[in-house]
Motif scaffolding. Structure first.
Motif, PDB file in Angstrom:
ATOM      1  N   VAL A 101      41.818  38.985  36.091  1.00 49.49           N
ATOM      2  CA  VAL A 101      43.436  39.742  35.909  1.00 49.49           C
ATOM      3  C   VAL A 101      43.881  38.353  35.373  1.00 49.49           C
ATOM      4  O   VAL A 101      43.296  36.649  36.158  1.00 49.49           O
ATOM      5  N   GLU A 102      44.533  37.876  34.359  1.00 48.32           N
ATOM      6  CA  GLU A 102      44.973  36.677  33.996  1.00 48.32           C
ATOM      7  C   GLU A 102      46.168  35.809  34.804  1.00 48.32           C
ATOM      8  O   GLU A 102      46.771  37.173  35.779  1.00 48.32           O
ATOM      9  N   THR A 103      45.732  34.549  35.789  1.00 47.95           N
ATOM     10  CA  THR A 103      46.591  34.024  36.302  1.00 47.95           C
ATOM     11  C   THR A 103      47.520  33.196  35.855  1.00 47.95           C
ATOM     12  O   THR A 103      46.875  32.347  35.031  1.00 47.95           O
ATOM     13  N   GLU A 104      48.346  32.139  36.748  1.00 40.55           N
ATOM     14  CA  GLU A 104      49.308  31.284  36.204  1.00 40.55           C
ATOM     15  C   GLU A 104      47.504  29.788  36.228  1.00 40.55           C
ATOM     16  O   GLU A 104      47.279  29.016  34.929  1.00 40.55           O
ATOM     17  N   ILE A 105      46.872  30.124  36.435  1.00 43.73           N
ATOM     18  CA  ILE A 105      45.675  28.880  37.038  1.00 43.73           C
ATOM     19  C   ILE A 105      44.573  29.406  36.261  1.00 43.73           C
ATOM     20  O   ILE A 105      43.881  28.414  35.621  1.00 43.73           O
ATOM     21  N   ASN A 106      44.384  30.448  36.794  1.00 43.25           N
ATOM     22  CA  ASN A 106      43.064  31.676  35.676  1.00 43.25           C
ATOM     23  C   ASN A 106      43.482  31.595  34.552  1.00 43.25           C
ATOM     24  O   ASN A 106      43.794  32.971  34.766  1.00 43.25           O
ATOM     25  N   LYS A 107      42.914  31.313  33.329  1.00 45.72           N
ATOM     26  CA  LYS A 107      42.532  32.170  32.795  1.00 45.72           C
ATOM     27  C   LYS A 107      42.003  33.770  32.153  1.00 45.72           C
ATOM     28  O   LYS A 107      39.884  33.631  33.512  1.00 45.72           O
ATOM     29  N   ILE A 108      41.816  34.623  31.510  1.00 42.13           N
ATOM     30  CA  ILE A 108      40.512  36.078  31.670  1.00 42.13           C
ATOM     31  C   ILE A 108      39.166  35.113  31.358  1.00 42.13           C
ATOM     32  O   ILE A 108      39.220  34.406  30.135  1.00 42.13           O
TER      33      ILE A 108
END
Lengths: 281, 329
Positions: free
Chosen positions: B68-75
């Motif tokens: 899941v794409e979040t602000e800190i982690n890209k997919i």
């Protein structure tokens, strides 16, 4: 042609017993031997003397207990589940069935060759010959092993055929060569007695004759007992013959034993004569 | 000899129609098996092509699994921790199960009287029929607490003190970890290895054993010098079938392994994740095409891992047989 005449042609003139190897008597006395598979009795009442320096043949119809008898001589009979023997088998004055005697030690003194050649398939010719020497004995030097391998293979007339194949698998040899390899393996540990249980039953006539020649040369050093269903073989290759049979009333028992010449030419018992002339079994 | 035999083996035109029909049926049967496998691989490749083209080899080498794409982690999808978990638990299972299985196979076929050996073998082989979810529940409620409270603290206080080996037992004992996963797998593959080894050992010809006995061998020597060398390729084959079962096993492991893929460490006491547990846990959540594609690629990777083990074991068996093995399994 009268079959008995043909045996007379086969049997060599009486040969004096070869002189005994020093130190060992190498004679066997079987007394009152009976062998059982569970409740089933296979042989009974066997009294037989087996002398050194001669080849003793055990003959008789199928199922008479020839193999059972020979397997009792080195306590191989009892390795079958439920099988046991009673009576006594004496080698050089010691009963091998006395409580406390170790079958492992007995089998080192009394070697055995089986109906079908059974070289160990994962081992080379060389390793097959020294297989017995590697059993719970101190390791020897390579030179010692080399010497044993050459001597044993020479005594079975196999050295010239396999000296360039010593490190090939033992099972790569022909059937006759495999059986001679098994004899070499048996004599590599220098037993006093060599038992052969129908050693030629899986071999062709040429290979059979080679084994018979070989036995003739080995009888100087080993007391030899051979079980055979081939009467020509018994006549050709043995000095003494024991005739076993089983009938409706008796399990396998000894009918008569004596010099091969007498058993084949002047048997005392009519059943022996019937069997030898082909009217029985 | 220049005589020619009329019916050379393999020639199809000769022989009666029945033979030809039967040979056709056999060919058809084996072709269907092959086609199923090919169809399976093709489907896996097609459905995972999006993931393959986007992540390439980093799918195998990366430890990042961010569906899941979040602000800190890209997919990102990297399957290394899953591959690690699968390989470690399977090898652990193999190491734990093989000696036990071979030992009991030898006991049952060579040492015990038949009235003990036969029922024991029968009961152990019944274990194959227990569904894997049952092993999982047992693992979760019985084995996990036992490992956490008894076995793992014991291992830490003994083997854990030894340099290097101690690294395998670092960290707080949690029960749900790679070690427990390996133990459950070992229990599951034990009956497979045992029953196949038992058959292989039972097939060692009596003449081989008697040949050794007649040379003055003890029972131990008959076993180690005649029985086991003859049966060795078959026993290795049995172990490899057990390993194959361990690699693919899903439910039981999923329930005890902890299902966490944060970090790869040498310690067996850290929670892990296997490829098949990842597929089982996540395929219902795969809501984006790339997530789904990555899950399918996991399936492909599992197939490859299994094939690599299979090929390695074939090579091992072939080498042994090349040296003149007895039973050509």
């Amino acid at each position: 042609m009268n079959p008995i005449r043909s045996f007379a042609d086969l049997i060599p003139d009486a040969v004096p017993a070869a002189e005994s190897r020093q130190g060992a008597e190498r004679s066997i006395a079987i007394r009152g031997l009976a062998a059982y598979y569970g409740k089933h009795k296979a042989i009974e009442g066997i009294d037989l003397d087996i002398g050194p320096g001669v080849i003793t043949a055990i003959i008789g119809p199928s199922g008479c207990g020839k193999s059972t008898l020979i397997r009792c001589i080195n306590r191989m009979h009892e390795v079958i589940a439920g099988a046991y023997a009673t009576g006594s088998v004496t080698l050089d004055g010691t009963d091998i069935y006395t409580p406390g005697s170790d079958p492992v030690q007995i089998r080192r003194r009394i070697g055995m060759v089986f109906q079908k050649p059974n070289p160990f398939p994962t081992r080379t010719v060389y390793e097959n010959v020294i297989a017995g020497l590697r059993l719970n004995l101190p390791r020897k030097s390579k030179a010692d092993y080399d010497e044993v391998v050459e001597r044993s293979l020479r005594s079975v007339a196999l050295w010239d055929e396999v000296k360039d194949k010593l490190h090939d698998a033992g099972t790569a040899l022909s059937g006759g060569q495999q059986q001679r390899l098994c004899i070499a393996r048996a004599i590599a540990i220098k037993p006093e007695v060599l038992l052969l249980d129908e050693p030629c039953s899986a071999l062709d006539p040429t290979a059979t004759l080679k084994i018979e020649d070989l036995l003739f040369s080995l009888k100087i050093d080993y007391t030899i007992v051979i079980v055979t269903h081939n009467m020509q073989q018994a006549a050709r290759a043995s000095d003494r013959t024991a005739f076993l049979m089983a009938d409706e009333n008796h399990v396998g028992h000894l009918v008569e034993a004596g010099p091969t010449r007498e058993i084949f030419l002047k048997p005392k018992d009519s059943r022996t004569e019937d069997y030898i002339s082909g009217r029985l079994g | 000899m220049t005589l020619k035999t009329t019916a050379a083996p393999g020639s199809q035109k000769v022989g009666d129609p029945g033979d030809r029909v039967f040979s056709f049926i056999l060919r058809a049967a084996s072709s269907i098996v092959l086609l199923i496998l090919i169809a399976f691989i093709v489907l896996l490749v097609i459905d995972s092509r999006e993931s393959i083209s986007r992540f390439g080899l980093s799918f195998l080498s990366s430890s990042k699994w961010n569906p899941v794409e979040t602000e800190i982690n890209k997919i990102a999808f990297g399957a290394l921790p899953f591959i690690f978990g699968t390989v470690v638990t399977s090898l652990l299972a193999l190491i734990l199960a093989t000696p036990l299985a071979i030992g009991s196979a030898i006991f049952v076929s060579e040492y015990s009287p038949p009235w003990i050996g036969k029922p024991v073998a029968f009961i152990i082989e019944l274990l194959v029929a227990i569904p894997s979810v049952a092993y999982g529940i047992w693992g979760l409620f019985v084995l996990v607490p036992l490992m956490r409270d008894v076995v793992e603290p014991f291992l830490q206080s003994t083997l854990g003190k030894i340099p290097v080996i101690g690294l395998l037992f670092v960290g707080p004992p949690m029960g749900q970890d790679l070690l427990t996963g390996g133990v459950v797998l070992a229990i599951m593959i034990l009956p497979t290895i045992l029953s196949l080894s038992r058959e292989v050992i039972a097939q060692v010809p009596r003449l081989q054993k008697e040949g050794m006995l007649a040379l003055g061998a003890t029972r131990w020597e008959v076993l180690t010098k005649a029985v086991l060398p003859y049966a060795r390729p078959g026993i290795i084959g049995a172990s490899m079938l057990g390993l194959a079962r361990a690699i693919g096993e899903t439910m039981a492991v999923t329930m005890v392994i902890g299902n966490s893929s944060t970090k790869i460490t040498p310690s067996l006491l850290t929670p892990g994740y296997t490829i098949s547990s990842a597929i089982a846990n996540q395929f219902t959540e795969a809501d984006s095409p790339i997530y789904f594609s990555a899950i399918v690629e996991l399936g492909l990777v599992l197939l490859i891992v299994a094939s690599v083990f299979n090929i390695l074991s074939r090579i091992l068996v072939m080498r042994l047989v090349g040296k003149g093995g007895g039973s050509h399994a």
